[in-house]
Scaffold this motif. Sequence first.
Motif, PDB file in Angstrom:
ATOM      1  N   GLY A 185      38.538  37.841  32.201  1.00 45.12           N
ATOM      2  CA  GLY A 185      38.376  38.306  33.574  1.00 45.12           C
ATOM      3  C   GLY A 185      39.692  38.140  34.299  1.00 45.12           C
ATOM      4  O   GLY A 185      40.754  37.984  33.677  1.00 45.12           O
ATOM      5  N   PRO A 186      39.670  38.130  35.620  1.00 40.62           N
ATOM      6  CA  PRO A 186      40.923  38.006  36.375  1.00 40.62           C
ATOM      7  C   PRO A 186      41.659  36.696  36.101  1.00 40.62           C
ATOM      8  O   PRO A 186      42.889  36.673  36.038  1.00 40.62           O
ATOM      9  CB  PRO A 186      40.471  38.113  37.835  1.00 40.62           C
ATOM     10  CG  PRO A 186      39.007  37.823  37.825  1.00 40.62           C
ATOM     11  CD  PRO A 186      38.513  38.314  36.512  1.00 40.62           C
ATOM     12  N   ILE A 187      40.916  35.595  35.921  1.00 43.80           N
ATOM     13  CA  ILE A 187      41.582  34.308  35.658  1.00 43.80           C
ATOM     14  C   ILE A 187      42.253  34.333  34.292  1.00 43.80           C
ATOM     15  O   ILE A 187      43.383  33.865  34.124  1.00 43.80           O
ATOM     16  CB  ILE A 187      40.571  33.140  35.723  1.00 43.80           C
ATOM     17  CG1 ILE A 187      39.799  33.170  37.043  1.00 43.80           C
ATOM     18  CG2 ILE A 187      41.308  31.810  35.570  1.00 43.80           C
ATOM     19  CD1 ILE A 187      40.651  33.070  38.269  1.00 43.80           C
ATOM     20  N   GLY A 210      38.246  38.295  46.993  1.00 48.60           N
ATOM     21  CA  GLY A 210      38.651  39.658  46.673  1.00 48.60           C
ATOM     22  C   GLY A 210      40.003  39.997  47.259  1.00 48.60           C
ATOM     23  O   GLY A 210      40.832  40.645  46.598  1.00 48.60           O
ATOM     24  N   GLY A 211      40.252  39.568  48.490  1.00 41.69           N
ATOM     25  CA  GLY A 211      41.551  39.799  49.099  1.00 41.69           C
ATOM     26  C   GLY A 211      42.668  39.114  48.333  1.00 41.69           C
ATOM     27  O   GLY A 211      43.747  39.686  48.132  1.00 41.69           O
ATOM     28  N   LEU A 212      42.401  37.896  47.867  1.00 39.77           N
ATOM     29  CA  LEU A 212      43.407  37.168  47.083  1.00 39.77           C
ATOM     30  C   LEU A 212      43.664  37.866  45.755  1.00 39.77           C
ATOM     31  O   LEU A 212      44.813  37.970  45.302  1.00 39.77           O
ATOM     32  CB  LEU A 212      42.943  35.727  46.865  1.00 39.77           C
ATOM     33  CG  LEU A 212      43.894  34.803  46.098  1.00 39.77           C
ATOM     34  CD1 LEU A 212      45.272  34.760  46.754  1.00 39.77           C
ATOM     35  CD2 LEU A 212      43.316  33.390  46.006  1.00 39.77           C
ATOM     36  N   LEU A 213      42.595  38.380  45.123  1.00 38.90           N
ATOM     37  CA  LEU A 213      42.770  39.112  43.869  1.00 38.90           C
ATOM     38  C   LEU A 213      43.583  40.383  44.076  1.00 38.90           C
ATOM     39  O   LEU A 213      44.433  40.727  43.241  1.00 38.90           O
ATOM     40  CB  LEU A 213      41.402  39.456  43.270  1.00 38.90           C
ATOM     41  CG  LEU A 213      40.660  38.335  42.543  1.00 38.90           C
ATOM     42  CD1 LEU A 213      39.269  38.799  42.145  1.00 38.90           C
ATOM     43  CD2 LEU A 213      41.435  37.881  41.311  1.00 38.90           C
ATOM     44  N   LEU A 228      39.890  31.102  43.868  1.00 41.07           N
ATOM     45  CA  LEU A 228      39.264  32.311  43.329  1.00 41.07           C
ATOM     46  C   LEU A 228      37.920  32.001  42.685  1.00 41.07           C
ATOM     47  O   LEU A 228      36.937  32.709  42.899  1.00 41.07           O
ATOM     48  CB  LEU A 228      40.191  32.965  42.300  1.00 41.07           C
ATOM     49  CG  LEU A 228      41.382  33.745  42.826  1.00 41.07           C
ATOM     50  CD1 LEU A 228      42.269  34.195  41.677  1.00 41.07           C
ATOM     51  CD2 LEU A 228      40.916  34.954  43.628  1.00 41.07           C
ATOM     52  N   THR A 229      37.878  30.956  41.879  1.00 40.76           N
ATOM     53  CA  THR A 229      36.633  30.604  41.196  1.00 40.76           C
ATOM     54  C   THR A 229      35.597  30.100  42.190  1.00 40.76           C
ATOM     55  O   THR A 229      34.406  30.399  42.064  1.00 40.76           O
ATOM     56  CB  THR A 229      36.898  29.533  40.117  1.00 40.76           C
ATOM     57  OG1 THR A 229      37.943  29.993  39.251  1.00 40.76           O
ATOM     58  CG2 THR A 229      35.652  29.275  39.286  1.00 40.76           C
ATOM     59  N   ALA A 230      36.042  29.346  43.177  1.00 42.54           N
ATOM     60  CA  ALA A 230      35.116  28.851  44.201  1.00 42.54           C
ATOM     61  C   ALA A 230      34.560  29.985  45.055  1.00 42.54           C
ATOM     62  O   ALA A 230      33.538  29.820  45.722  1.00 42.54           O
ATOM     63  CB  ALA A 230      35.817  27.828  45.103  1.00 42.54           C
ATOM     64  N   ALA A 285      46.633  46.038  37.621  1.00 46.76           N
ATOM     65  CA  ALA A 285      45.618  47.046  37.929  1.00 46.76           C
ATOM     66  C   ALA A 285      44.212  46.494  37.716  1.00 46.76           C
ATOM     67  O   ALA A 285      43.309  46.706  38.528  1.00 46.76           O
ATOM     68  CB  ALA A 285      45.837  48.282  37.060  1.00 46.76           C
ATOM     69  N   VAL A 286      44.018  45.766  36.613  1.00 45.91           N
ATOM     70  CA  VAL A 286      42.688  45.218  36.320  1.00 45.91           C
ATOM     71  C   VAL A 286      42.322  44.131  37.333  1.00 45.91           C
ATOM     72  O   VAL A 286      41.185  44.083  37.823  1.00 45.91           O
ATOM     73  CB  VAL A 286      42.636  44.671  34.879  1.00 45.91           C
ATOM     74  CG1 VAL A 286      41.298  43.982  34.617  1.00 45.91           C
ATOM     75  CG2 VAL A 286      42.842  45.792  33.877  1.00 45.91           C
ATOM     76  N   ILE A 287      43.271  43.254  37.644  1.00 46.20           N
ATOM     77  CA  ILE A 287      43.008  42.183  38.618  1.00 46.20           C
ATOM     78  C   ILE A 287      42.655  42.784  39.983  1.00 46.20           C
ATOM     79  O   ILE A 287      41.721  42.340  40.652  1.00 46.20           O
ATOM     80  CB  ILE A 287      44.225  41.247  38.728  1.00 46.20           C
ATOM     81  CG1 ILE A 287      44.378  40.441  37.430  1.00 46.20           C
ATOM     82  CG2 ILE A 287      44.085  40.297  39.920  1.00 46.20           C
ATOM     83  CD1 ILE A 287      45.700  39.703  37.325  1.00 46.20           C
ATOM     84  N   ALA A 288      43.408  43.813  40.392  1.00 49.68           N
ATOM     85  CA  ALA A 288      43.101  44.472  41.656  1.00 49.68           C
ATOM     86  C   ALA A 288      41.716  45.121  41.617  1.00 49.68           C
ATOM     87  O   ALA A 288      40.999  45.144  42.618  1.00 49.68           O
ATOM     88  CB  ALA A 288      44.165  45.519  41.974  1.00 49.68           C
TER      89      ALA A 288
END
Length: 215
Positions: free
Chosen positions: A26-28, A85-88, A122-124, A198-201
């Motif tokens: 995933g994003p992490i 989501g904003g941080l990602l 992010l996880t929290a 791109a994937v993280i966004a």
Amino acid sequence: MPAADPALSAFLTGLAFGLALAVPVGPIGLLCIRRSLEDGFAVGFATGLGAAVADAGYGAVAAFGLTAVSAFLLSWQDTLALVGGGLLLWLGLASWRARPATAAAVSRARRPLVAFGQTAVLTAGNPQTVLTFAALVGGLGVGIAGGEADWGPAAALVAGVFLGSAGWWLVLAGGVAGLLRGRLGEGRILWLNRAAGAVIAGFGLVAVGRGLGMF
């Protein structure tokens, strides 16, 4: 046959559960891989460790029966999803724009702490995870509930979740930093950065949509 030690059973279950939470890419995971490639093992592992600590924190909320904390987090889940989501989105844009030639120059001594803090936040930002832990705790019967303390198995479960998750990030960051870092050309790293960005966004857009009630 002697009965199985409930604390050991809870620990092993938590170990497997923490590993299962961490392994899916995933994003992490993408952040961990990218940072291990560009900044080295310490920053990559710190990225994953932030997620492991947050996962263990949610496990503790469920295992120790902190219903007030759980209710508070769930009541703010839309806001947390928007923040996460904003941080990602920001991290995805930063990854897309990152240039391999400047990666070493921007790495700083305190960068691992920054990486740790970002992924912990992010996880929290997904408090529904606590519901998954609550189901696990209920199935094992190891929680602190009804005034009857079961501290040993509950603590063992939380420790298992943390070590299972942290163990995966240790292997991933160590493998990427040890086997791939320095062996990929700048062109490949540039495209890896863009693909990861791109994937993280994309994950960020989904989180924002969830926070806005679109999903």
